[in-house]
Design a protein around this motif. Structure first.
Motif, PDB file in Angstrom:
ATOM      1  N   ARG A  33       0.931  -1.470  -0.409  1.00 59.83           N
ATOM      2  CA  ARG A  33       0.038  -0.362  -0.024  1.00 59.83           C
ATOM      3  C   ARG A  33       0.963   1.077   0.444  1.00 59.83           C
ATOM      4  O   ARG A  33       0.109   2.886  -0.390  1.00 59.83           O
ATOM      5  CB  ARG A  33      -0.692  -0.223   1.120  1.00 59.83           C
ATOM      6  N   HIS A  34       1.995   1.363   0.549  1.00 62.30           N
ATOM      7  CA  HIS A  34       3.350   2.239   0.585  1.00 62.30           C
ATOM      8  C   HIS A  34       3.957   1.994  -0.863  1.00 62.30           C
ATOM      9  O   HIS A  34       4.945   2.880  -0.521  1.00 62.30           O
ATOM     10  CB  HIS A  34       4.058   2.165   1.695  1.00 62.30           C
ATOM     11  N   VAL A  35       3.335   1.469  -1.980  1.00 68.40           N
ATOM     12  CA  VAL A  35       4.531   1.384  -3.062  1.00 68.40           C
ATOM     13  C   VAL A  35       4.025   1.914  -4.382  1.00 68.40           C
ATOM     14  O   VAL A  35       2.529   1.652  -4.625  1.00 68.40           O
ATOM     15  CB  VAL A  35       4.346   0.009  -3.776  1.00 68.40           C
ATOM     16  N   SER A  36       4.272   1.934  -5.190  1.00 66.17           N
ATOM     17  CA  SER A  36       3.207   3.464  -6.473  1.00 66.17           C
ATOM     18  C   SER A  36       3.459   2.777  -7.729  1.00 66.17           C
ATOM     19  O   SER A  36       5.288   2.897  -7.496  1.00 66.17           O
ATOM     20  CB  SER A  36       3.401   4.583  -6.738  1.00 66.17           C
ATOM     21  N   LEU A  37       3.667   1.901  -8.908  1.00 68.41           N
ATOM     22  CA  LEU A  37       4.045   1.742 -10.112  1.00 68.41           C
ATOM     23  C   LEU A  37       3.826   2.313 -10.752  1.00 68.41           C
ATOM     24  O   LEU A  37       1.963   2.382 -11.391  1.00 68.41           O
ATOM     25  CB  LEU A  37       4.102  -0.341 -10.191  1.00 68.41           C
ATOM     26  N   SER A  38       4.086   2.596 -12.006  1.00 65.49           N
ATOM     27  CA  SER A  38       4.203   4.289 -12.943  1.00 65.49           C
ATOM     28  C   SER A  38       4.083   2.896 -14.371  1.00 65.49           C
ATOM     29  O   SER A  38       5.491   2.809 -14.647  1.00 65.49           O
ATOM     30  CB  SER A  38       4.720   5.084 -12.989  1.00 65.49           C
ATOM     31  N   THR A  39       3.582   3.157 -15.015  1.00 65.21           N
ATOM     32  CA  THR A  39       3.919   2.559 -17.012  1.00 65.21           C
ATOM     33  C   THR A  39       3.508   3.201 -17.834  1.00 65.21           C
ATOM     34  O   THR A  39       2.129   4.291 -16.744  1.00 65.21           O
ATOM     35  CB  THR A  39       2.960   1.261 -16.125  1.00 65.21           C
ATOM     36  N   CYS A  40       3.720   3.851 -18.725  1.00 72.79           N
ATOM     37  CA  CYS A  40       3.342   4.636 -19.477  1.00 72.79           C
ATOM     38  C   CYS A  40       2.356   4.021 -20.850  1.00 72.79           C
ATOM     39  O   CYS A  40       1.646   5.031 -21.474  1.00 72.79           O
ATOM     40  CB  CYS A  40       4.640   5.395 -20.921  1.00 72.79           C
ATOM     41  N   GLY A  41       1.616   2.796 -20.022  1.00 70.92           N
ATOM     42  CA  GLY A  41       0.561   2.410 -20.785  1.00 70.92           C
ATOM     43  C   GLY A  41       0.820   0.649 -21.358  1.00 70.92           C
ATOM     44  O   GLY A  41       0.120   0.981 -22.724  1.00 70.92           O
ATOM     45  N   LEU A  42       1.095   0.034 -21.047  1.00 68.52           N
ATOM     46  CA  LEU A  42       1.664  -1.251 -21.537  1.00 68.52           C
ATOM     47  C   LEU A  42       0.434  -2.005 -21.249  1.00 68.52           C
ATOM     48  O   LEU A  42       0.196  -2.548 -20.419  1.00 68.52           O
ATOM     49  CB  LEU A  42       2.936  -2.014 -21.341  1.00 68.52           C
ATOM     50  N   VAL A  43      -0.373  -2.289 -22.236  1.00 69.90           N
ATOM     51  CA  VAL A  43      -2.085  -2.580 -22.153  1.00 69.90           C
ATOM     52  C   VAL A  43      -1.545  -3.970 -20.960  1.00 69.90           C
ATOM     53  O   VAL A  43      -2.538  -5.097 -20.288  1.00 69.90           O
ATOM     54  CB  VAL A  43      -2.641  -2.449 -22.961  1.00 69.90           C
ATOM     55  N   ASP A  44      -0.937  -5.296 -22.231  1.00 72.40           N
ATOM     56  CA  ASP A  44      -0.753  -6.288 -21.797  1.00 72.40           C
ATOM     57  C   ASP A  44      -0.051  -6.471 -20.069  1.00 72.40           C
ATOM     58  O   ASP A  44      -0.801  -6.769 -19.547  1.00 72.40           O
ATOM     59  CB  ASP A  44       0.066  -7.099 -22.534  1.00 72.40           C
ATOM     60  N   GLY A  45       0.467  -5.538 -19.702  1.00 74.07           N
ATOM     61  CA  GLY A  45       0.947  -5.657 -18.596  1.00 74.07           C
ATOM     62  C   GLY A  45       0.518  -5.329 -17.416  1.00 74.07           C
ATOM     63  O   GLY A  45       0.803  -5.440 -16.220  1.00 74.07           O
ATOM     64  N   ILE A  46      -0.642  -4.278 -17.759  1.00 72.66           N
ATOM     65  CA  ILE A  46      -1.759  -3.956 -17.007  1.00 72.66           C
ATOM     66  C   ILE A  46      -3.028  -5.241 -16.386  1.00 72.66           C
ATOM     67  O   ILE A  46      -3.125  -5.535 -15.659  1.00 72.66           O
ATOM     68  CB  ILE A  46      -2.435  -2.852 -16.969  1.00 72.66           C
ATOM     69  N   TYR A  47      -2.892  -6.104 -17.828  1.00 72.03           N
ATOM     70  CA  TYR A  47      -4.049  -7.177 -17.252  1.00 72.03           C
ATOM     71  C   TYR A  47      -2.921  -8.381 -16.746  1.00 72.03           C
ATOM     72  O   TYR A  47      -3.629  -8.927 -15.778  1.00 72.03           O
ATOM     73  CB  TYR A  47      -3.965  -7.444 -18.877  1.00 72.03           C
ATOM     74  N   LYS A  48      -1.409  -8.218 -16.699  1.00 66.04           N
ATOM     75  CA  LYS A  48      -1.526  -9.293 -15.840  1.00 66.04           C
ATOM     76  C   LYS A  48      -1.241  -9.226 -14.696  1.00 66.04           C
ATOM     77  O   LYS A  48      -1.387  -9.370 -13.739  1.00 66.04           O
ATOM     78  CB  LYS A  48       0.247  -9.263 -16.732  1.00 66.04           C
ATOM     79  N   LEU A  49      -1.132  -7.441 -14.320  1.00 71.14           N
ATOM     80  CA  LEU A  49      -0.438  -6.982 -12.536  1.00 71.14           C
ATOM     81  C   LEU A  49      -1.972  -6.998 -12.005  1.00 71.14           C
ATOM     82  O   LEU A  49      -1.991  -7.506 -11.014  1.00 71.14           O
ATOM     83  CB  LEU A  49      -0.726  -5.599 -13.263  1.00 71.14           C
ATOM     84  N   MET A  50      -2.572  -7.207 -12.941  1.00 70.87           N
ATOM     85  CA  MET A  50      -4.818  -6.219 -12.565  1.00 70.87           C
ATOM     86  C   MET A  50      -4.847  -8.840 -12.074  1.00 70.87           C
ATOM     87  O   MET A  50      -5.634  -8.788 -10.988  1.00 70.87           O
ATOM     88  CB  MET A  50      -5.647  -7.237 -13.627  1.00 70.87           C
ATOM     89  N   GLU A  51      -4.342  -9.575 -12.506  1.00 71.94           N
ATOM     90  CA  GLU A  51      -4.586 -11.006 -12.310  1.00 71.94           C
ATOM     91  C   GLU A  51      -3.467 -11.266 -11.073  1.00 71.94           C
ATOM     92  O   GLU A  51      -4.195 -11.903  -9.756  1.00 71.94           O
ATOM     93  CB  GLU A  51      -3.962 -11.696 -13.135  1.00 71.94           C
ATOM     94  N   LYS A  52      -1.972 -10.876 -10.312  1.00 69.50           N
ATOM     95  CA  LYS A  52      -2.474 -10.070  -9.367  1.00 69.50           C
ATOM     96  C   LYS A  52      -2.361  -9.819  -7.621  1.00 69.50           C
ATOM     97  O   LYS A  52      -2.504  -9.957  -6.786  1.00 69.50           O
ATOM     98  CB  LYS A  52      -0.670  -9.676  -8.952  1.00 69.50           C
ATOM     99  N   LYS A  53      -3.620  -8.100  -8.233  1.00 71.88           N
ATOM    100  CA  LYS A  53      -4.951  -8.866  -7.143  1.00 71.88           C
ATOM    101  C   LYS A  53      -3.936  -7.660  -5.753  1.00 71.88           C
ATOM    102  O   LYS A  53      -4.210  -7.544  -5.008  1.00 71.88           O
ATOM    103  CB  LYS A  53      -5.497  -9.417  -6.850  1.00 71.88           C
ATOM    104  N   LEU A  54      -2.519  -7.089  -6.406  1.00 70.99           N
ATOM    105  CA  LEU A  54      -1.828  -6.427  -5.262  1.00 70.99           C
ATOM    106  C   LEU A  54      -2.327  -5.025  -4.733  1.00 70.99           C
ATOM    107  O   LEU A  54      -2.658  -4.611  -6.199  1.00 70.99           O
ATOM    108  CB  LEU A  54      -0.168  -6.108  -6.374  1.00 70.99           C
ATOM    109  N   GLN A  55      -1.596  -4.598  -3.506  1.00 69.10           N
ATOM    110  CA  GLN A  55      -2.195  -3.880  -2.802  1.00 69.10           C
ATOM    111  C   GLN A  55      -1.424  -2.481  -2.992  1.00 69.10           C
ATOM    112  O   GLN A  55      -1.425  -1.588  -2.440  1.00 69.10           O
ATOM    113  CB  GLN A  55      -2.838  -3.726  -1.972  1.00 69.10           C
ATOM    114  N   LEU A  56      -0.581  -1.725  -4.532  1.00 67.11           N
ATOM    115  CA  LEU A  56      -0.361  -0.761  -4.559  1.00 67.11           C
ATOM    116  C   LEU A  56      -1.180   0.299  -5.365  1.00 67.11           C
ATOM    117  O   LEU A  56      -2.498  -0.019  -5.697  1.00 67.11           O
ATOM    118  CB  LEU A  56       0.513  -1.308  -5.693  1.00 67.11           C
TER     119      LEU A  56
END
Length: 348
Positions: free
Chosen positions: A187-210
Motif C-alpha cells: 500500500r506504500h508502493v506506487s508503480l508507474s507505467t506509460c501504458g503497456l496494456v498487456d502488462g496492466i492486465y498481468k498486474l491486475m491478475e496479481k491483485k496487489l494492493q499497490l
C-alpha cells in the motif's frame, strides 16, 4: 560457473538452495534476515553463521552492493539524488524525497528505457538492460545507508518502464513486502507505467494492493501519438478500458500522471477533453510541470496556465493536484544525472 545472486532469491528459493547445500532449514531464515532486515553488505557480517558456510556462500555467490558514483543534496528541500554504479559499470538514478508523512524513494527498474517518450531524458540512448530484483532492492537499502534516513514509501517512477521488466519487478515486490524481510506494505508502493496494456492486465491478475500510476500525458491519440510511441500499439481507448477493468477487479483507485507541456497538451480544450476521458472513473490526476530537456526542446507553460488547467479539471469533477517540485536545484528529474555522467565520460 554463474555466481548466485542471493539478494534476488525469495525466502522459499533460499530455503531450497541451502537445503541443497545440506544446511538445516533455519539457516535460510538467518541469511534472509541478514540480507533484507539488517541489510548487510558482506558475508562476514553474518556472525551467527558458521565460518564454513560464510566461506561457501562467498565462493558460490555474491551480495549485490551499489557504489555511490555521485550524490547530490538539494539546499532547497533536502532531496537527495544518487547515481549508483552497478556491478557491470552501468549507472542508475535513485531519488530520496522528504515529505511530512515520511520519506519517499523513487527507484529505477531498468538501465535506460526503450519506450521513447519524447519529453523524457530517461529514454535518450535507449534500453541497456533490465535491473534484477536485487539491484532494485539495493537501491532502497543503499539509499537508507547513505542517507541515514528510513524509507516509508517507494515509487517505481525512475528510469525504465516497470511493466517492461515484469517478472523481476514482481519478484522485487515479493521480497520487499516479505514479513521476514523489509516488510514494507505494498500500500506504500506506487508503480508507474506509460501504458503497456498487456502488462496492466498481468498486474491486475496479481491483485496487489499497490497504487497503479498511468503516465497519460495527453487527452487524445493525436497528441499521445506525437509524444509517446507506446500509443501506436495501445491507443487511448484500449488504455482506458484496461484501467477501468483494473479498478473493477482490484478496487484500487488509479493515479494518472500528466506532464504539462507548454502549447502541446496544456490548453483549455485539452483539460476539457481529459475530464471527459476520465469521467466516472475513481482516480486522481497528478499534474507535472514538464522538466525542460535540452535534447527534446519542450518547455513548460506559465504558473498561471498550470493553475488554470488544474482549476478547470476540478470544476469538471476531476480530482487534480500539481506535483510539488523537489530537488529543482540538483536536476532531480528522471534521467538527467545519468545523462550528464554519460556525456562527461564521453568527453574524457
Amino acid at each position: 560457473m554463474t555466481k548466485i545472486d542471493y539478494k534476488s532469491l525469495t525466502l522459499g528459493e533460499l530455503k531450497t538452495l541451502l537445503g541443497e547445500m545440506g544446511q538445516p532449514a533455519f539457516r535460510a531464515g538467518q541469511v534472509y534476515s541478514w540480507l533484507h532486515q539488517k541489510q548487510v553488505t558482506s558475508f562476514e557480517e553474518m556472525t551467527n553463521l558458521p565460518q564454513a558456510l560464510r566461506d561457501r556462500l562467498a565462493q558460490e555467490g555474491y551480495i549485490t552492493v551499489h557504489k555511490v558514483a555521485r550524490k547530490l543534496v538539494s539546499k532547497l528541500d533536502g532531496t537527495q539524488k544518487f547515481l549508483f554504479q552497478l556491478r557491470d559499470g552501468n549507472c542508475i538514478e535513485t531519488v530520496l524525497m522528504k515529505y511530512k508523512h515520511g520519506n519517499s524513494l523513487c527507484i529505477s527498474s531498468q538501465v535506460g528505457c526503450r519506450m521513447g517518450c519524447n519529453f523524457c531524458a530517461s529514454t535518450l540512448g535507449g534500453l541497456v538492460r533490465n535491473l534484477t530484483p536485487s539491484e532494485m532492492l539495493e537501491e532502497v537499502y543503499a539509499a537508507q545507508r547513505e542517507s541515514g534516513e528510513k524509507v516509508a514509501s517507494i515509487v517505481l517512477m525512475g528510469i525504465g518502464e516497470p511493466l517492461d521488466n515484469f517478472d523481476n519487478v514482481m519478484q522485487f515486490l515479493e521480497i520487499l513486502s516479505s514479513p521476514e524481510g523489509m516488510n514494507l506494505s505494498l500500500r506504500h508502493v506506487s508503480l508507474s507505467t506509460c501504458g503497456l496494456v498487456d502488462g496492466i492486465y498481468k498486474l491486475m491478475e496479481k491483485k496487489l494492493q499497490l497504487t497503479l500510476s498511468i503516465s497519460l500525458h495527453a487527452p487524445n491519440d493525436e497528441i499521445r501519438n506525437r509524444t509517446m510511441p507506446v500509443n501506436k500499439k495501445y491507443n487511448v481507448a484500449e488504455l482506458m478500458k484496461a484501467c477501468r477493468d483494473y479498478f473493477r477487479v482490484t478496487g484500487r483507485r488509479i493515479s494518472f500522471e500528466y506532464a504539462l507541456i507548454g502549447g502541446v497538451n496544456d490548453r483549455p480544450q485539452d483539460a476539457k477533453e481529459l475530464a471527459a476521458l476520465l469521467k466516472g472513473m475513481p482516480c486522481h490526476v497528478n499534474l507535472i510541470p514538464v522538466n525542460p530537456v535540452k535534447e527534446r526542446g519542450y518547455q513548460r507553460g506559465s504558473r498561471e496556465s498550470i493553475a488554470r488547467f488544474q482549476q478547470q479539471l476540478e470544476k469538471l469533477g476531476i480530482n487534480a493536484t500539481v506535483r510539488r517540485e523537489l530537488g529543482s536545484d540538483i536536476n532531480a528529474a528522471c534521467g538527467q544525472l545519468r545523462r550528464a555522467a554519460e556525456q562527461e565520460a564521453q568527453q574524457r
